[in-house]
Design a protein around this motif. Structure first.
Motif, PDB file in Angstrom:
ATOM      1  N   VAL A   3      19.355  41.512  45.678  1.00 34.53           N
ATOM      2  CA  VAL A   3      19.714  42.313  46.842  1.00 34.53           C
ATOM      3  C   VAL A   3      18.474  42.690  47.636  1.00 34.53           C
ATOM      4  CG1 VAL A   3      20.798  44.458  47.605  1.00 34.53           C
ATOM      5  CG2 VAL A   3      21.766  43.199  45.673  1.00 34.53           C
ATOM      6  N   MET A   4      17.436  43.122  46.927  1.00 37.86           N
ATOM      7  CA  MET A   4      16.210  43.580  47.577  1.00 37.86           C
ATOM      8  C   MET A   4      15.529  42.447  48.330  1.00 37.86           C
ATOM      9  SD  MET A   4      14.812  46.004  44.476  1.00 37.86           S
ATOM     10  CE  MET A   4      13.306  46.461  45.336  1.00 37.86           C
ATOM     11  N   SER A   5      15.621  41.226  47.795  1.00 39.11           N
ATOM     12  CA  SER A   5      14.988  40.083  48.453  1.00 39.11           C
ATOM     13  C   SER A   5      15.869  39.486  49.548  1.00 39.11           C
ATOM     14  CB  SER A   5      14.653  39.006  47.415  1.00 39.11           C
ATOM     15  OG  SER A   5      15.834  38.538  46.781  1.00 39.11           O
ATOM     16  N   GLY A   6      17.087  39.967  49.669  1.00 38.33           N
ATOM     17  CA  GLY A   6      17.981  39.486  50.714  1.00 38.33           C
ATOM     18  C   GLY A   6      18.726  38.217  50.361  1.00 38.33           C
ATOM     19  N   LEU A   7      18.656  37.774  49.101  1.00 40.77           N
ATOM     20  CA  LEU A   7      19.351  36.550  48.716  1.00 40.77           C
ATOM     21  C   LEU A   7      20.863  36.741  48.715  1.00 40.77           C
ATOM     22  CD1 LEU A   7      17.025  35.227  45.868  1.00 40.77           C
ATOM     23  CD2 LEU A   7      17.203  34.417  48.228  1.00 40.77           C
ATOM     24  N   ILE A   8      21.317  37.940  48.374  1.00 40.00           N
ATOM     25  CA  ILE A   8      22.738  38.240  48.485  1.00 40.00           C
ATOM     26  C   ILE A   8      22.892  39.551  49.245  1.00 40.00           C
ATOM     27  CG2 ILE A   8      23.327  37.068  46.341  1.00 40.00           C
ATOM     28  CD1 ILE A   8      23.662  39.765  45.022  1.00 40.00           C
ATOM     29  N   GLN A   9      24.041  39.729  49.805  1.00 38.18           N
ATOM     30  CA  GLN A   9      24.315  40.900  50.632  1.00 38.18           C
ATOM     31  C   GLN A   9      24.432  42.153  49.772  1.00 38.18           C
ATOM     32  OE1 GLN A   9      27.950  40.506  52.787  1.00 38.18           O
ATOM     33  NE2 GLN A   9      27.963  42.615  53.539  1.00 38.18           N
ATOM     34  N   ASP A  10      23.890  43.256  50.253  1.00 37.52           N
ATOM     35  CA  ASP A  10      24.039  44.517  49.549  1.00 37.52           C
ATOM     36  C   ASP A  10      25.429  45.067  49.823  1.00 37.52           C
ATOM     37  OD1 ASP A  10      23.467  46.649  47.954  1.00 37.52           O
ATOM     38  OD2 ASP A  10      22.343  47.776  49.479  1.00 37.52           O
ATOM     39  N   GLY A  11      25.864  45.972  48.992  1.00 38.87           N
ATOM     40  CA  GLY A  11      27.179  46.565  49.127  1.00 38.87           C
ATOM     41  C   GLY A  11      27.864  46.609  47.781  1.00 38.87           C
ATOM     42  N   THR A  12      29.143  46.950  47.771  1.00 40.01           N
ATOM     43  CA  THR A  12      29.907  47.038  46.532  1.00 40.01           C
ATOM     44  C   THR A  12      31.229  46.310  46.724  1.00 40.01           C
ATOM     45  OG1 THR A  12      28.917  49.206  46.098  1.00 40.01           O
ATOM     46  CG2 THR A  12      30.829  48.597  44.785  1.00 40.01           C
ATOM     47  N   ALA A  13      31.247  45.056  46.323  1.00 42.97           N
ATOM     48  CA  ALA A  13      32.457  44.226  46.469  1.00 42.97           C
ATOM     49  C   ALA A  13      33.186  44.198  45.131  1.00 42.97           C
ATOM     50  CB  ALA A  13      32.084  42.821  46.924  1.00 42.97           C
ATOM     51  N   ILE A  14      33.868  45.292  44.822  1.00 43.02           N
ATOM     52  CA  ILE A  14      34.568  45.387  43.534  1.00 43.02           C
ATOM     53  C   ILE A  14      35.640  44.306  43.426  1.00 43.02           C
ATOM     54  CG2 ILE A  14      36.062  46.851  42.129  1.00 43.02           C
ATOM     55  CD1 ILE A  14      34.601  49.274  43.272  1.00 43.02           C
ATOM     56  N   GLY A  15      36.386  44.083  44.486  1.00 46.68           N
ATOM     57  CA  GLY A  15      37.439  43.065  44.471  1.00 46.68           C
ATOM     58  C   GLY A  15      36.881  41.681  44.194  1.00 46.68           C
ATOM     59  N   MET A  16      35.730  41.369  44.792  1.00 46.65           N
ATOM     60  CA  MET A  16      35.112  40.054  44.568  1.00 46.65           C
ATOM     61  C   MET A  16      34.619  39.921  43.132  1.00 46.65           C
ATOM     62  SD  MET A  16      35.507  38.512  47.432  1.00 46.65           S
ATOM     63  CE  MET A  16      34.389  37.109  47.293  1.00 46.65           C
ATOM     64  N   GLY A  17      34.030  40.999  42.595  1.00 46.43           N
ATOM     65  CA  GLY A  17      33.575  40.952  41.212  1.00 46.43           C
ATOM     66  C   GLY A  17      34.720  40.740  40.244  1.00 46.43           C
ATOM     67  N   LEU A  18      35.824  41.447  40.457  1.00 46.52           N
ATOM     68  CA  LEU A  18      36.996  41.271  39.597  1.00 46.52           C
ATOM     69  C   LEU A  18      37.578  39.864  39.737  1.00 46.52           C
ATOM     70  CD1 LEU A  18      38.874  44.672  40.028  1.00 46.52           C
ATOM     71  CD2 LEU A  18      37.620  43.872  38.029  1.00 46.52           C
ATOM     72  N   SER A  19      37.645  39.362  40.951  1.00 46.37           N
ATOM     73  CA  SER A  19      38.190  38.017  41.171  1.00 46.37           C
ATOM     74  C   SER A  19      37.369  36.959  40.451  1.00 46.37           C
ATOM     75  CB  SER A  19      38.234  37.712  42.672  1.00 46.37           C
ATOM     76  OG  SER A  19      39.061  38.616  43.355  1.00 46.37           O
ATOM     77  N   ASN A  20      36.053  37.110  40.505  1.00 44.86           N
ATOM     78  CA  ASN A  20      35.189  36.167  39.803  1.00 44.86           C
ATOM     79  C   ASN A  20      35.454  36.212  38.294  1.00 44.86           C
ATOM     80  OD1 ASN A  20      32.508  35.561  38.281  1.00 44.86           O
ATOM     81  ND2 ASN A  20      32.225  34.604  40.270  1.00 44.86           N
ATOM     82  N   SER A  21      35.589  37.414  37.738  1.00 42.52           N
ATOM     83  CA  SER A  21      35.857  37.556  36.302  1.00 42.52           C
ATOM     84  C   SER A  21      37.217  36.990  35.943  1.00 42.52           C
ATOM     85  CB  SER A  21      35.776  39.035  35.909  1.00 42.52           C
ATOM     86  OG  SER A  21      34.491  39.565  36.154  1.00 42.52           O
ATOM     87  N   ILE A  22      38.219  37.230  36.793  1.00 39.56           N
ATOM     88  CA  ILE A  22      39.569  36.727  36.535  1.00 39.56           C
ATOM     89  C   ILE A  22      39.583  35.202  36.512  1.00 39.56           C
ATOM     90  CG2 ILE A  22      41.899  36.570  37.503  1.00 39.56           C
ATOM     91  CD1 ILE A  22      41.437  39.436  38.578  1.00 39.56           C
ATOM     92  N   SER A  23      38.809  34.588  37.381  1.00 39.08           N
ATOM     93  CA  SER A  23      38.763  33.119  37.419  1.00 39.08           C
ATOM     94  C   SER A  23      38.222  32.544  36.123  1.00 39.08           C
ATOM     95  CB  SER A  23      37.909  32.656  38.602  1.00 39.08           C
ATOM     96  OG  SER A  23      36.538  32.978  38.401  1.00 39.08           O
ATOM     97  N   ARG A  24      37.407  33.301  35.426  1.00 40.88           N
ATOM     98  CA  ARG A  24      36.868  32.852  34.145  1.00 40.88           C
ATOM     99  C   ARG A  24      37.844  33.055  32.991  1.00 40.88           C
ATOM    100  NH1 ARG A  24      32.491  29.476  34.556  1.00 40.88           N
ATOM    101  NH2 ARG A  24      31.271  30.085  36.388  1.00 40.88           N
ATOM    102  N   LEU A  25      38.769  34.010  33.162  1.00 37.60           N
ATOM    103  CA  LEU A  25      39.675  34.361  32.068  1.00 37.60           C
ATOM    104  C   LEU A  25      41.071  33.764  32.200  1.00 37.60           C
ATOM    105  CD1 LEU A  25      38.829  38.167  31.662  1.00 37.60           C
ATOM    106  CD2 LEU A  25      38.403  36.386  29.965  1.00 37.60           C
ATOM    107  N   LYS A  26      41.469  33.379  33.394  1.00 36.98           N
ATOM    108  CA  LYS A  26      42.869  33.021  33.627  1.00 36.98           C
ATOM    109  C   LYS A  26      43.339  31.821  32.817  1.00 36.98           C
ATOM    110  CE  LYS A  26      41.881  30.296  37.833  1.00 36.98           C
ATOM    111  NZ  LYS A  26      42.395  29.016  37.367  1.00 36.98           N
ATOM    112  N   ASP A  27      42.453  30.899  32.485  1.00 36.57           N
ATOM    113  CA  ASP A  27      42.843  29.711  31.719  1.00 36.57           C
ATOM    114  C   ASP A  27      42.568  29.866  30.225  1.00 36.57           C
ATOM    115  OD1 ASP A  27      43.679  28.332  34.025  1.00 36.57           O
ATOM    116  OD2 ASP A  27      41.617  27.705  34.449  1.00 36.57           O
ATOM    117  N   SER A  28      42.124  31.056  29.818  1.00 39.86           N
ATOM    118  CA  SER A  28      41.811  31.282  28.409  1.00 39.86           C
ATOM    119  C   SER A  28      43.082  31.287  27.569  1.00 39.86           C
ATOM    120  CB  SER A  28      41.077  32.617  28.252  1.00 39.86           C
ATOM    121  OG  SER A  28      40.979  32.977  26.883  1.00 39.86           O
ATOM    122  N   LYS A  29      43.001  30.772  26.345  1.00 38.99           N
ATOM    123  CA  LYS A  29      44.133  30.737  25.436  1.00 38.99           C
ATOM    124  C   LYS A  29      44.134  31.914  24.475  1.00 38.99           C
ATOM    125  CE  LYS A  29      45.364  26.794  27.174  1.00 38.99           C
ATOM    126  NZ  LYS A  29      46.531  26.728  28.073  1.00 38.99           N
ATOM    127  N   ALA A  30      43.143  32.794  24.579  1.00 39.43           N
ATOM    128  CA  ALA A  30      43.073  33.946  23.688  1.00 39.43           C
ATOM    129  C   ALA A  30      44.246  34.886  23.941  1.00 39.43           C
ATOM    130  CB  ALA A  30      41.751  34.692  23.894  1.00 39.43           C
TER     131      ALA A  30
END
Length: 300
Positions: free
Chosen positions: A131-158
């Protein structure tokens, strides 16, 4: 029989009987040894065990926005969150655990893995430098963070799939709202535990001005209501933490709620094994008696 001289027999061939003359004594020694072994009462056992471990798939969703450098928790929120999460990972060796980090954008720092050494190494490198170097945008994208995590779990067989969301702010950027992401998690049967870390009071935050480190006072703005609604919708729990001890207790509570299924069956039976030694001792004794009365019989 008396002999005047034995030199005549010096080079006489040795018979098999003479060569084996000490066999009865060896058999007696063997019998004695076997009897001692029998008296020592040797034992053995049969045992079998069966264990099954059913791990849980977990995605850690961690806020790395600039506000996570606030020093209302020593040394700062991000370092405390990272250390406590690392302890949580170390205590769950059987689980697939991954890490998503987010600020104004979200990406997977480490996919789900049981190689926790690699996960912990990547976790130690989590910092707001992106964030400090400007590589990604600052802010709090809770929805985006959850969506990214869900994409990793949705196909899990656990059977159990969870997300542990930690943030110190409220959703202010991103294309997906937190409640939309929560609805997605509910659809896939994923539980979300939400943690609001820090306070809503003024906190000191370091900033770099002209190459110099300075501090500014920043007002906290944790959206407790949204975090609570996310947890409620997905059958998870909502937590608040403003210190290392409180955050550690929260992770301990989650650890108890989400225990890996472990079933172990074991069986053992102890029994004596002197019988083969006793049988061998009897055979050895009878063989010695037989040889002494026949092949190695002595005339007085």
């Amino acid at each position: 029989m008396r002999m005047s001289d034995t030199r005549a027999y010096e080079f006489a061939p040795t018979s098999l009987r003479v060569r084996l003359i000490n066999v009865p004594m060896l058999l007696r020694c063997l019998t004695y040894t076997l009897i001692v072994i029998c008296l020592a009462r040797p034992q053995s056992y049969n045992a079998w065990n069966k264990s099954e471990t059913e791990g849980i798939d977990i995605m850690l969703c961690m806020d790395i926005s600039y506000s996570m450098l606030s020093e209302d928790v020593e040394p700062d929120r991000l370092e405390v969150a990272r250390d406590v999460a690392a302890d949580f990972v170390s205590d769950r060796p059987n689980d697939n655990i991954g890490l998503t980090i987010f600020a104004g954008e979200a990406f997977t720092q480490c996919p789900m893995t049981t190689d926790h050494a690699s996960l912990l190494n990547l976790m130690r490198n989590v910092n707001p430098n992106l964030v400090m170097s400007g590589l990604i945008q600052d802010g709090t994208a809770i929805g985006m963070g959850l969506s990214n995590s869900i994409s990793r779990l949705k196909d899990s067989k656990a059977k159990s799939r969870i997300i542990i969301l930690l943030t110190d702010g409220s959703n202010n950027v991103g294309d997906i709202s937190p409640m939309t992401a929560a609805q997605m998690a509910k659809t896939f049967g994923i539980r979300i535990y939400t943690i609001g870390f820090g306070t809503n009071q003024m906190a000191r935050v370091p900033v770099i001005v002209n190459g110099q480190k300075q501090y500014v006072q920043q007002q906290g703005e944790i959206d407790y209501k949204t975090l609570k609604d996310i947890a409620t919708m997905t059958n998870g729990n909502f937590y608040r933490a403003s210190s290392r001890a409180e955050l550690s207790n929260i992770y301990n509570d989650i650890d108890k709620l989400e225990k890996s299924k472990l079933s172990t069956s074991s069986y053992s039976k102890l029994y004596d094994i002197y019988q083969p030694f006793a049988f061998a001792a009897l055979i050895s004794l009878l063989l010695e008696i037989l040889l002494r009365m026949t092949v190695f019989r002595r005339i007085p």
